[in-house]
Design a protein around this motif. Structure first.
Motif, PDB file in Angstrom:
ATOM      1  N   PRO A   9      -8.675  -1.157  -8.088  1.00  0.00           N
ATOM      2  CA  PRO A   9      -8.300  -0.185  -9.081  1.00  0.00           C
ATOM      3  C   PRO A   9      -7.445  -1.755 -10.146  1.00  0.00           C
ATOM      4  O   PRO A   9      -6.596  -2.181 -10.106  1.00  0.00           O
ATOM      5  CB  PRO A   9      -8.160   1.173  -9.387  1.00  0.00           C
ATOM      6  N   ALA A  10      -8.020  -1.980 -10.758  1.00  0.00           N
ATOM      7  CA  ALA A  10      -8.072  -2.986 -11.924  1.00  0.00           C
ATOM      8  C   ALA A  10      -6.065  -2.763 -12.999  1.00  0.00           C
ATOM      9  O   ALA A  10      -5.673  -3.058 -12.898  1.00  0.00           O
ATOM     10  CB  ALA A  10      -8.828  -3.595 -13.411  1.00  0.00           C
ATOM     11  N   PRO A  11      -6.426  -0.997 -12.727  1.00  0.00           N
ATOM     12  CA  PRO A  11      -4.851  -1.065 -13.537  1.00  0.00           C
ATOM     13  C   PRO A  11      -3.806  -1.019 -12.631  1.00  0.00           C
ATOM     14  O   PRO A  11      -2.185  -1.035 -12.671  1.00  0.00           O
ATOM     15  CB  PRO A  11      -4.327   0.430 -13.757  1.00  0.00           C
ATOM     16  N   LEU A  12      -3.628  -2.084 -10.940  1.00  0.00           N
ATOM     17  CA  LEU A  12      -3.184  -1.935 -10.335  1.00  0.00           C
ATOM     18  C   LEU A  12      -2.688  -3.673  -9.883  1.00  0.00           C
ATOM     19  O   LEU A  12      -3.285  -3.546 -10.050  1.00  0.00           O
ATOM     20  CB  LEU A  12      -2.716  -1.419  -8.453  1.00  0.00           C
ATOM     21  N   ASP A  13      -1.100  -3.692  -9.045  1.00  0.00           N
ATOM     22  CA  ASP A  13      -1.083  -5.007  -9.102  1.00  0.00           C
ATOM     23  C   ASP A  13      -0.649  -4.526  -7.821  1.00  0.00           C
ATOM     24  O   ASP A  13       0.310  -3.501  -7.127  1.00  0.00           O
ATOM     25  CB  ASP A  13       0.058  -5.522  -9.853  1.00  0.00           C
ATOM     26  N   ALA A  14      -0.777  -6.038  -6.803  1.00  0.00           N
ATOM     27  CA  ALA A  14      -0.623  -6.121  -5.693  1.00  0.00           C
ATOM     28  C   ALA A  14       0.383  -6.887  -5.246  1.00  0.00           C
ATOM     29  O   ALA A  14      -0.116  -8.307  -5.917  1.00  0.00           O
ATOM     30  CB  ALA A  14      -1.475  -6.281  -4.644  1.00  0.00           C
ATOM     31  N   PHE A  15       0.862  -6.909  -4.493  1.00  0.00           N
ATOM     32  CA  PHE A  15       1.942  -7.748  -4.611  1.00  0.00           C
ATOM     33  C   PHE A  15       2.683  -8.446  -2.730  1.00  0.00           C
ATOM     34  O   PHE A  15       2.985  -7.143  -2.024  1.00  0.00           O
ATOM     35  CB  PHE A  15       4.157  -7.552  -5.046  1.00  0.00           C
ATOM     36  N   PRO A  16       2.870  -8.927  -1.902  1.00  0.00           N
ATOM     37  CA  PRO A  16       2.243 -10.171  -1.354  1.00  0.00           C
ATOM     38  C   PRO A  16       3.640  -9.469  -0.662  1.00  0.00           C
ATOM     39  O   PRO A  16       4.605 -10.017  -0.817  1.00  0.00           O
ATOM     40  CB  PRO A  16       2.048 -10.677  -0.366  1.00  0.00           C
ATOM     41  N   VAL A  17       3.811  -8.732   0.864  1.00  0.00           N
ATOM     42  CA  VAL A  17       5.313  -8.993   1.711  1.00  0.00           C
ATOM     43  C   VAL A  17       5.026  -9.270   3.023  1.00  0.00           C
ATOM     44  O   VAL A  17       4.019  -9.495   3.785  1.00  0.00           O
ATOM     45  CB  VAL A  17       5.815  -7.769   1.918  1.00  0.00           C
ATOM     46  N   TYR A  18       5.786 -11.140   2.970  1.00  0.00           N
ATOM     47  CA  TYR A  18       5.586 -12.005   3.780  1.00  0.00           C
ATOM     48  C   TYR A  18       6.495 -11.431   5.135  1.00  0.00           C
ATOM     49  O   TYR A  18       8.327 -12.166   4.965  1.00  0.00           O
ATOM     50  CB  TYR A  18       5.264 -13.534   3.832  1.00  0.00           C
ATOM     51  N   ARG A  19       6.560 -12.613   5.863  1.00  0.00           N
ATOM     52  CA  ARG A  19       7.321 -12.759   7.483  1.00  0.00           C
ATOM     53  C   ARG A  19       7.269 -13.680   7.469  1.00  0.00           C
ATOM     54  O   ARG A  19       6.037 -14.424   8.216  1.00  0.00           O
ATOM     55  CB  ARG A  19       6.413 -11.788   8.816  1.00  0.00           C
ATOM     56  N   VAL A  20       8.089 -14.852   7.703  1.00  0.00           N
ATOM     57  CA  VAL A  20       8.652 -16.114   7.719  1.00  0.00           C
ATOM     58  C   VAL A  20       8.466 -16.494   8.840  1.00  0.00           C
ATOM     59  O   VAL A  20       9.502 -16.099  10.236  1.00  0.00           O
ATOM     60  CB  VAL A  20       9.337 -16.423   7.034  1.00  0.00           C
ATOM     61  N   HIS A  21       7.879 -17.222   9.884  1.00  0.00           N
ATOM     62  CA  HIS A  21       7.708 -17.774  11.133  1.00  0.00           C
ATOM     63  C   HIS A  21       8.298 -19.128  11.190  1.00  0.00           C
ATOM     64  O   HIS A  21       7.447 -20.149  10.234  1.00  0.00           O
ATOM     65  CB  HIS A  21       6.638 -17.255  12.173  1.00  0.00           C
ATOM     66  N   GLU A  22       9.392 -19.676  11.959  1.00  0.00           N
ATOM     67  CA  GLU A  22       9.692 -21.216  11.624  1.00  0.00           C
ATOM     68  C   GLU A  22       8.946 -21.930  12.906  1.00  0.00           C
ATOM     69  O   GLU A  22       8.597 -21.133  14.283  1.00  0.00           O
ATOM     70  CB  GLU A  22      11.351 -21.148  11.700  1.00  0.00           C
ATOM     71  N   ARG A  23       8.500 -22.963  12.631  1.00  0.00           N
ATOM     72  CA  ARG A  23       7.674 -23.426  13.964  1.00  0.00           C
ATOM     73  C   ARG A  23       8.128 -24.781  14.040  1.00  0.00           C
ATOM     74  O   ARG A  23       9.832 -24.823  13.671  1.00  0.00           O
ATOM     75  CB  ARG A  23       6.324 -24.642  13.496  1.00  0.00           C
ATOM     76  N   LYS A  24       8.164 -25.209  15.587  1.00  0.00           N
ATOM     77  CA  LYS A  24       9.059 -26.545  16.375  1.00  0.00           C
ATOM     78  C   LYS A  24       9.424 -27.882  15.535  1.00  0.00           C
ATOM     79  O   LYS A  24      10.490 -27.992  15.479  1.00  0.00           O
ATOM     80  CB  LYS A  24       8.556 -26.273  17.437  1.00  0.00           C
ATOM     81  N   THR A  85      -5.858   9.951  -4.888  1.00  0.00           N
ATOM     82  CA  THR A  85      -4.889  11.188  -4.990  1.00  0.00           C
ATOM     83  C   THR A  85      -4.098  10.048  -5.876  1.00  0.00           C
ATOM     84  O   THR A  85      -3.183   9.522  -6.547  1.00  0.00           O
ATOM     85  CB  THR A  85      -4.727  11.545  -4.319  1.00  0.00           C
ATOM     86  N   ALA A  86      -3.571   9.135  -3.649  1.00  0.00           N
ATOM     87  CA  ALA A  86      -2.920   7.785  -4.539  1.00  0.00           C
ATOM     88  C   ALA A  86      -2.638   6.491  -4.775  1.00  0.00           C
ATOM     89  O   ALA A  86      -1.971   6.544  -5.919  1.00  0.00           O
ATOM     90  CB  ALA A  86      -2.792   7.282  -2.676  1.00  0.00           C
ATOM     91  N   TYR A  87      -4.639   6.144  -5.333  1.00  0.00           N
ATOM     92  CA  TYR A  87      -4.604   5.380  -6.724  1.00  0.00           C
ATOM     93  C   TYR A  87      -4.468   6.294  -7.636  1.00  0.00           C
ATOM     94  O   TYR A  87      -3.454   5.546  -8.321  1.00  0.00           O
ATOM     95  CB  TYR A  87      -5.658   4.827  -5.916  1.00  0.00           C
ATOM     96  N   HIS A  88      -4.366   7.018  -8.059  1.00  0.00           N
ATOM     97  CA  HIS A  88      -4.559   7.784  -9.174  1.00  0.00           C
ATOM     98  C   HIS A  88      -2.581   7.910  -9.440  1.00  0.00           C
ATOM     99  O   HIS A  88      -2.596   7.244 -10.575  1.00  0.00           O
ATOM    100  CB  HIS A  88      -5.268   8.894  -8.997  1.00  0.00           C
ATOM    101  N   TRP A  89      -2.624   8.279  -8.718  1.00  0.00           N
ATOM    102  CA  TRP A  89      -0.705   8.459  -8.907  1.00  0.00           C
ATOM    103  C   TRP A  89       0.266   7.532  -9.052  1.00  0.00           C
ATOM    104  O   TRP A  89       0.991   7.317  -9.955  1.00  0.00           O
ATOM    105  CB  TRP A  89      -0.142   9.076  -7.599  1.00  0.00           C
ATOM    106  N   CYS A  90      -0.514   6.519  -8.090  1.00  0.00           N
ATOM    107  CA  CYS A  90       0.023   5.090  -8.489  1.00  0.00           C
ATOM    108  C   CYS A  90      -0.209   3.850  -9.877  1.00  0.00           C
ATOM    109  O   CYS A  90       1.157   3.751 -10.199  1.00  0.00           O
ATOM    110  CB  CYS A  90      -0.788   4.498  -6.942  1.00  0.00           C
TER     111      CYS A  90
END
Length: 454
Positions: A9-24, A85-90
């Motif tokens: 839904p448009a009124p919501l912002d999504a922030f990604p959460v990453y895990r960083v993997h170091e290559r050889k 409900t989750a989207y509405h409350w968010c």
């Protein structure tokens, strides 16, 4: 920075959460673990408070009880409405959502859970502190009320009040203060304690017309329009009988309301079944749990003293209603119950109100049997609306005949005992013409009197 997620839904912002993997080779690879979603526009404190107050109290309490909730808890509560409900409350700024990465293009990933926003967490903490203060204050007042109520049926409940939630404590405090002032059941306490146990009396005193106060234990009886359960009052621990309409059909609810009405008018009578609590809509009510019914005691009731006890009790239970214009119209062994060692007349569901107080004019039709075949007077299949006290006297006569003969009465056929004295009494009570029967319970008692002393 927010990440655009198709389908979110448009009124919501999504922030990604990453895990960083170091290559050889020293480079890094980023694995998207989840998305944290929150409202794009942050609500003011006032807006947040208004949104919370607009929620039903039970839902608001559930929401603020835990800072973090998993998806399973949310789905258990809201079923198919969980995600909406989750989207509405968010969007309203109440929660932040955690979603798995999108599985399909154009759709957000599955919901993992949510966490309360700072504003809601602060509100919840303030509410908890306020509740704790209120609880301490109410507990102190309950202790004061308890000191004023020595030997009162409410005392065990007051002693157990520490384990109750604040809503019920508040209710109990009002009841206890009224009891201490003598304004609740004024003038009736001594009388009620002669035929209600302290547990039943406590249940009556704290009744608040809420079905959730009772936990079903087992089914006792099932009829055409109602089911009776043994149930435990969750706070008094008293085992009671709860009668509930099988449906909200007008006819079923009318019958239940009539039983409640009779108990309100005559419930203080020791031989009329009292009602301890009832739905405001009339679709359920609570009674003391009966020890037995006349139907189950027919053999024992042939003994002279037992027969006298039940007949005198039934007649006494009919006396005041008859004087006020009420006719039971369904006296039979199943409707005569024993509670605390005394017989009471129960189930006034098809009773006739006083003239001019019919709840549904035209509902009682001529030619339709009212009552139970064999026990019902002949006029109840002719025009039950015109039936008078003589109709109930007919039924009591058939009851006596059934007890003394051990047989089931047939429609419009007097069930006459072999004993000459009782044969004459039953014959008089069950005359086909109502005008030939005793006109009231006092006249019928007079007919029986020589047999009690014989």
């Amino acid at each position: 920075m927010p990440q655009e997620i198709p389908g979110l839904p448009a009124p919501l912002d999504a922030f990604p959460v990453y895990r960083v993997h170091e290559r050889k080779n020293g480079s890094e690879r980023y694995e998207l673990l989840r998305l944290t979603v929150e409202a794009a526009a942050k609500p003011t404190h006032e807006q947040l408070y208004e949104t919370l107050q607009a929620l039903p109290a039970g839902t608001r309490n559930w929401l603020t009880r835990q800072v973090v909730r998993k998806a399973a808890s949310i789905h258990d509560r809201f079923k198919e409405e969980a995600l909406a409900t989750a989207y509405h409350w968010c969007t309203a700024g109440l929660v932040r959502l955690d979603l798995l990465p999108p599985r399909h293009e154009g759709n957000p990933g599955p919901l993992i859970g949510w966490k309360l926003t700072e504003g809601v967490s602060s509100y919840a903490n303030n509410q908890r502190e306020q509740t704790e203060q209120e609880t301490m204050s109410i507990s102190a007042q309950l202790a004061e009320a308890r000191a004023r109520l020595a030997d009162h049926p409410l005392v065990p409940l007051l002693l157990a009040s520490d384990a109750m939630d604040i809503e019920y404590k508040s209710h109990l405090l009002i009841v206890a203060e009224n009891a201490a002032e003598g304004t609740i059941l004024a003038g009736r306490m001594s009388e009620l304690r002669t035929y209600l146990t302290d547990g039943e009396l406590a249940t009556l005193l704290v009744a608040r017309q809420q079905y959730r106060d009772y936990k079903p234990v087992g089914e006792l009886a099932r009829g055409g329009q109602a089911i009776v359960f043994s149930s435990r009052h969750k706070h008094t621990d008293q085992i009671v009988a709860v009668k509930r309409a099988k449906s909200r059909d007008d006819s079923a609810v009318r019958r239940m309301r009539r039983e409640i009405e009779v108990a309100e008018i005559f419930g203080g009578h020791p031989h009329i079944m009292p009602i301890l609590d009832a739905s405001p809509d009339g679709d359920w009510f609570v009674m003391p749990l009966a020890q037995t019914t006349a139907l189950l005691e027919m053999d024992q009731l042939r003994q002279a003293q037992q027969l006298k006890a039940i007949v005198m009790s039934v007649l006494d239970g009919l006396r005041k209603p008859h004087a006020k214009g009420w006719i039971h119209r369904d006296i039979k062994p199943e409707n005569i119950l024993k509670i605390q060692g005394r017989w009471v007349v129960a189930d006034w569901g098809i009773g006739k109100r006083p003239h001019g107080q019919t709840s549904t004019p035209g509902h009682t039709r001529a030619g339709t049997l009212y009552g139970t075949e064999g026990y019902a007077a002949p006029e109840l299949s002719d025009d039950a609306h015109k039936a008078g006290p003589e109709a109930d006297i007919y039924s009591v006569g058939q009851l006596i005949g059934a007890i003394l003969t051990g047989r089931v009465p047939q429609a419009n056929i007097p069930l006459l005992p072999d004993d000459r004295g009782w044969r004459e009494v039953v014959a008089a009570a069950t005359a086909f013409d109502p005008q030939s029967r005793p006109s009231d319970v006092d006249e019928f008692e007079d007919l029986c009197a020589p047999l009690w002393h014989g």
